[in-house]
Every structure is written in structure tokens, then in C-alpha cells.
Design an enzyme around this catalytic site. Structure first.
Site, PDB file in Angstrom:
ATOM      1  N   GLY A 135       0.827  -1.205   0.000  1.00 34.38           N
ATOM      2  CA  GLY A 135       0.000   0.000   0.000  1.00 34.38           C
ATOM      3  C   GLY A 135       0.859   1.252   0.000  1.00 34.38           C
ATOM      4  N   SER A 136       0.333   2.324  -0.582  1.00 34.34           N
ATOM      5  CA  SER A 136       1.039   3.599  -0.550  1.00 34.34           C
ATOM      6  C   SER A 136       0.718   4.334   0.756  1.00 34.34           C
ATOM      7  CB  SER A 136       0.620   4.460  -1.740  1.00 34.34           C
ATOM      8  OG  SER A 136       1.006   3.846  -2.941  1.00 34.34           O
ATOM      9  N   GLY A 137       1.398   5.450   0.975  1.00 36.91           N
ATOM     10  CA  GLY A 137       1.146   6.236   2.184  1.00 36.91           C
ATOM     11  C   GLY A 137       2.157   5.985   3.284  1.00 36.91           C
ATOM     12  N   HIS A 138       3.063   4.996   3.047  1.00 37.23           N
ATOM     13  CA  HIS A 138       4.087   4.659   4.042  1.00 37.23           C
ATOM     14  C   HIS A 138       5.471   5.102   3.560  1.00 37.23           C
ATOM     15  CE1 HIS A 138       1.174   2.359   6.254  1.00 37.23           C
ATOM     16  NE2 HIS A 138       0.927   1.579   5.227  1.00 37.23           N
ATOM     17  N   ASP A 157      -2.156  -7.954   0.891  1.00 37.29           N
ATOM     18  CA  ASP A 157      -0.993  -8.051   0.007  1.00 37.29           C
ATOM     19  C   ASP A 157      -0.783  -9.489  -0.463  1.00 37.29           C
ATOM     20  OD1 ASP A 157       0.193  -5.305  -0.049  1.00 37.29           O
ATOM     21  OD2 ASP A 157       0.160  -5.604   2.109  1.00 37.29           O
ATOM     22  N   HIS A 181      -0.512   0.434  11.304  1.00 34.58           N
ATOM     23  CA  HIS A 181      -1.858   0.926  11.001  1.00 34.58           C
ATOM     24  C   HIS A 181      -2.705   0.936  12.268  1.00 34.58           C
ATOM     25  CE1 HIS A 181      -0.289  -1.371   7.539  1.00 34.58           C
ATOM     26  NE2 HIS A 181      -0.686  -0.334   6.852  1.00 34.58           N
TER      27      HIS A 181
END
Lengths: 345, 210
Positions: free
Chosen positions: A52-55, A108, A217
Site C-alpha cells: 500500500g502507498s502512504g508509508h 498483500d 496501522h
């Protein structure tokens, strides 16, 4: 939270576009949302990462020289769909197999497995190694339930180096598995990050509490403890890592004379100042136990927006992992020279 | 008058109605997921079904299986996350099992739900009772398998199973996904995936009457 963005639904696309621009010709944007190096040599055993993006900077910021060959990028905090994994696989493949290396999260695994099936239909040889360094997410007997956190940075770095010298997918897979097995992390969180599209916090925690072992998260860990000082907290975290090496039948306990790579990661808002204060205590604790620090990484490399929190990762280094570590590497977000601090080279 | 089978075009049109119904139900799905998960199921399903409409609308398919596979591929590639993978798997594997059949009869409906639910279980690792979409899929498969005969009977039976499964999920404790961290607090509310599966199965049933 003030976020300097445009259309909230296009955040992931636009950040990857920006990342490609930052590479200034070294990498390209592929398919729906992947980033791939331009100069992957024929016959190379390829390394594909993603999530996922955002990390940021993980994972897509770990594509580069002697690092990953490409990354399949999901939407914010969401796994990349199988077609993105497949597009990235096709683009990195040079006929000698592709290793998928990513964090162990249900979304994932589901999507990368489907991407592997699509790749298999095109006769691309794909293997998977999962990263599960978070020792607070499940006991050592249930590694399939463990999450991947900051330890993925040294793991991907060493796998990227191994992929330069590996002559087969078997060799690269074995090197990546060793790096994963010897890397263990413990994280804490103090306050949440926010979801860029909504501005809402990713989880809730009381102002005077710390989530010990909490995931990036906001997944539950060991439990919540009262806010404390760096010197009180650091040994608690470090002991959990060291205990895990003791409890796990698959590795030897850490013993005096062992060389470890230490990584102090900030989840985003925790400052370099705080990371360094924690590092200083880690060094004192390890020295007291006779464990020697082989090299150090410190900084915000696995983040969750403006989340405040920190993690400590230890990788026990043998000669093979040291060779991979000492190879220079370069990407927009993570670079190092040949050798190591304090070493001969 | 019960219908014996659906043609390829009718199957496609049925799935277009399903897509509209799910898009319409976005607030319901969002609420269901907000209670137990991270609240993104409604938006994800809306995005997936919007892609389904693009993939199906006005297109011809060589067999009914390809209609369902088209639905699965559109969901899988547009939704991302775990739900894109499992809903994509449901339709892709259910459609694949229908091979090159040029019509959808009662046995075809039963095959679709059976293969779809088995593949979702093997892919996602969920079992019946874990409070996931599997709790609607398995009864839909069982009921439609027992209803030998027309496509009408099979679709009625599948919807009955899916709805019963959704209701039963209220009394289950989540052990998978994000909801598992809630433990007993997950009691009393249905699983959002089951809510979606029930809407899909009910809309397929109602298509015959329309």
C-alpha cells in the site's frame, strides 16, 4: 490536518508520478501504478517489492541501484491489485525469474498471489518471500500471522544486493529468507497518522498512553502502557526483540560476540532527535550484553503519514549478509556508500 | 412462470442490474463495515461495480462463464485490498467452472456458487463460522445444489442461503481481518461481506421476475 494534495482519490497515483520525476530518468511509471528501473540487465534475477502507498519512502522508494528492480504500488494503505502486480512483474522480468518480497498482510498476500498466477500464465517464474519482522504481532510459532514493519528496509536492501550477484531464483530466495529470519523488530505508537482522503485518524489512543507492539496501522500489539521516558521504554522494546531470538527455535539466541545491524525507525512525526536518544540507549544496552553493533540506520523510512512512534529492528549479520550490506546502493529515499561506518572499507 | 435457463446476454444483463444494486447500496455497506472494519467496503464495492458496468455494458461474450470472469477481473483490478481479491476470486473461479456453457441453468448456478465459495475459502483461508463472506457463500452453494431444476429455482435457493448466512453472521465472533481485534464486540452485527453477497444473490433472484 493540513495536507498539500489535489484530488484525494488520486493521491497514490500522483505521489508515484512525483517519485518517477525524482528519479529523473532512472525509473519509469509502468501500467496502472508501478515504478520500474530502466536499466535492468538481461538475465538478471529480478526483485519486485510493493504494498500500500502512504508509508513512504517504503516500498516504492526502495527501487534503485543495487536495491529493488520495481515496486507494485497500491492505493493509500491498500494492497496493489493483481493486475498492477502482474504489470510490474512483466516489466522487471529478464527471463531468469522474479522474487516477490513484501510485508505479510492479508490483502498483500491475496493480491500478490493472484499476480503470481497471472504471471505464471505468461510463463514467468515467480517466487515469494514474506517479511514478518514484527515480533509483537504473533508468537514465533505462528510466523504466518506476523506483520512486516520497518525491518523490511534492511531486508530489501540486502536482497537487492543479493539480486546483483544471484545466478538463480533459488539463490536470491535463499538470501532473502536468511535476511528475513535474522531480522526482528518491535514498534511503539504514540499518536495516529491520518488517512489523506478523509483526514480521519488511522486509530485512536489516549494522550497519556503508548501502544507497545502496536502495528503501523494501529493493529494491536502487546498492550498499552503509560507514556514514559526514552530510557525507560527502550530496554523494554529491546528486550522483546532479544527474547524473540531466544524463544524462536528457528534461530540461535543473540549471544556475546554477535554482530547486529541496528535500525531505529520513525513512523513519521517522531523526530530524529528522539530516534537518536533511543539509539544511544540501545547502544548502551547492547554493549552491556556484549553484542556488537555492526552498522546503524536511523530515520523515517517506514512511516504512516504523521503518525508518531518508533521501532527498533535488529538484524544478526553473518559473512554473507555483511557482503550484501556493504554493497553500495542508491535510491531517491535510501542510499549508502560501500562498506559501513566504523569499518575498514 | 419459472425460467429454465438464462442466455448469455440475459446473464450479462443480470450482472449489470447487480452492479447497479450494489452501487445503490453503498451507504448500507459502508455502515455495515464501519461497525466492524475500517469502513471502506462500500466505497470499494462501488468502485468495483462501476468497473463491472464498464466491462459488461454493450459487450458480447462467447459463453456465460466469461461474463462472470469479466465481472471478477473488473472487481479485482479496480478495488485492490483484500476484498478486491476475494470478490474477484468468487466471480473468476465461479465463471471458469462453467467452462464454455452457452446458457446458465440451475446446475450452472449451483456450480458457480460451489466453485466460487471453495476458491474464496482456499484463497483467503476463511472457514464457515469466521464471520466473513464465506458464511453467505457456503449456504448459497448448498441451497442451490439442493434445488435441482430450473435457473429460477436455483437462484431463489441461492438467495435464501445467502440471506440466512448473512443473518447467522450476526451471532458470530470475527476471527479474521480487522474485525478480529474486536472479539466479542463483533457480536450482533452482520459481516459486511455477507451483506454484499446477500444483495448480489437477491438481485440475481429478482432479475428473473422482472
Amino acid at each position: 490536518m493540513k495536507k498539500l494534495i489535489n484530488d484525494p482519490l488520486k493521491v497514490a497515483d500522483e505521489l508515484v508520478e512525483g517519485l518517477v520525476d525524482a528519479y529523473n530518468g532512472e525509473c519509469k511509471f509502468v501500467g496502472s501504478r508501478s515504478i520500474v528501473k530502466n536499466d535492468i540487465p538481461d538475465g538478471k534475477v529480478s526483485l519486485l517489492v510493493g504494498g500500500g502507498s502512504g508509508h513512504e519512502p517504503i516500498y516504492h522508494g526502495l527501487v534503485g541501484r543495487n536495491l529493488a528492480d520495481g515496486a507494485a504500488c497500491g492505493d493509500i494503505f491498500a494492497a496493489p491489485p493483481p493486475n498492477i502486480v502482474f504489470e510490474a512483474t512483466e516489466e522487471v522480468n529478464r527471463g531468469n525469474g522474479v522474487l516477490y518480497l513484501y510485508g505479510n498482510y492479508a490483502g498483500d498476500v491475496l493480491n500478490f498471489d493472484l499476480g503470481a498466477e497471472l504471471s505464471d500464465d505468461e510463463d514467468i517464474d515467480v517466487r515469494t518471500v514474506l517479511i514478518w519482522d514484527d515480533v509483537c504481532s504473533a508468537p514465533p510459532t505462528e510466523k504466518d500471522k506476523r506483520r512486516g514493519i520497518a525491518g523490511l528496509v534492511p531486508i530489501v536492501k540486502m536482497a537487492g544486493a543479493a539480486s546483483q550477484v544471484a545466478t538463480s531464483l533459488d539463490e536470491l530466495e535463499a538470501a532473502a529468507r536468511k535476511a528475513v529470519l535474522q531480522t526482528r523488530s518491535v514498534g511503539v505508537s504514540m499518536s495516529p497518522g491520518s488517512i489523506p482522503a478523509t483526514g480521519k485518524p488511522t486509530f485512536e489512543i489516549e494522550e497519556d498512553q503508548i501502544g507497545l507492539g502496536m502495528g503501523i496501522h494501529g493493529e494491536p500489539g502487546v498492550g498499552e502502557i503509560p507514556m514514559t521516558t526514552a530510557d525507560e521504554l527502550t530496554p523494554k522494546m529491546l528486550d522483546l526483540v532479544i527474547e524473540d531470538f531466544e524463544k524462536d527455535d528457528e534461530v540461535e539466541p543473540l549471544t556475546p560476540g554477535d554482530d547486529v545491524l541496528v535500525f531505529i525507525n520513525s513512523l513519521g512525526a517522531t523526530t530524529m532527535m528522539e530516534c537518536l536518544i533511543v539509539l544511544r540507549k540501545v547502544k548502551a544496552e547492547l554493549t552491556a550484553k556484549g553484542i556488537s553493533i555492526y552498522d546503524v540506520m536511523v530515520g523515517p523510512l517506514t512511516t504512516c503519514q504523521e503518525m508518531s512512534g518508533i521501532s527498533i529492528s535488529l538484524t544478526r549479520m553473518d559473512d554473507e549478509l555483511k557482503r550484501y550490506w556493504e554493497m553500495p546502493c542508491q535510491s531517491v529515499c535510501f542510499s549508502k556508500m560501500e562498506g559501513r561506518y566504523g569499518g575498514q572499507k | 412462470m419459472p425460467k429454465e435457463y438464462l442466455t448469455i446476454d440475459e446473464t450479462r444483463d443480470m450482472m449489470l442490474v447487480v452492479a447497479d444494486k450494489i452501487i445503490e447500496a453503498e451507504p448500507i455497506l459502508t455502515d455495515a463495515d464501519r461497525a466492524l472494519g475500517d469502513g471502506d467496503h462500500g466505497i470499494g464495492m462501488e468502485r468495483g461495480m462501476t468497473a463491472v458496468k464498464e466491462a459488461l455494458d454493450g459487450n458480447e461474450f462467447p459463453c456465460v462463464g466469461k461474463v462472470f470472469m469479466g465481472v471478477g477481473m473488473a472487481m479485482m483490478s479496480s478495488m485492490g485490498g483484500a476484498s478486491g481479491a476475494v470478490f474477484g476470486t468468487l466471480f473468476r473461479s465461479g465463471g471458469k467452472a462453467l467452462k464454455d456453457a452457452e446458457s446458465l441453468d440451475g446446475a450452472g448456478v449451483a456450480t458457480f456458487w460451489k466453485e466460487g465459495s471453495e476458491n474464496v475459502m482456499s484463497r483467503g483461508g476463511a472457514k464457515p463460522g469466521d464471520k466473513t463472506m464465506v458464511d453467505s457463500l457456503v449456504p448459497a452453494a448448498e441451497k442451490s445444489a439442493a434445488a435441482t431444476g430450473s435457473v429460477s429455482e436455483a437462484l431463489i435457493a441461492a438467495a435464501m442461503g445467502a440471506v440466512a448466512g448473512r443473518d447467522a453472521s450476526e451471532d458470530m465472533i470475527a476471527t479474521m481481518g480487522r474485525a478480529k481485534t474486536l472479539g466479542e464486540k463483533s457480536l450482533g452485527k452482520p459481516d459486511a461481506g455477507c451483506v454484499s453477497v446477500a444483495i448480489i444473490a437477491e438481485t440475481m433472484r429478482d432479475f428473473i421476475d422482472s
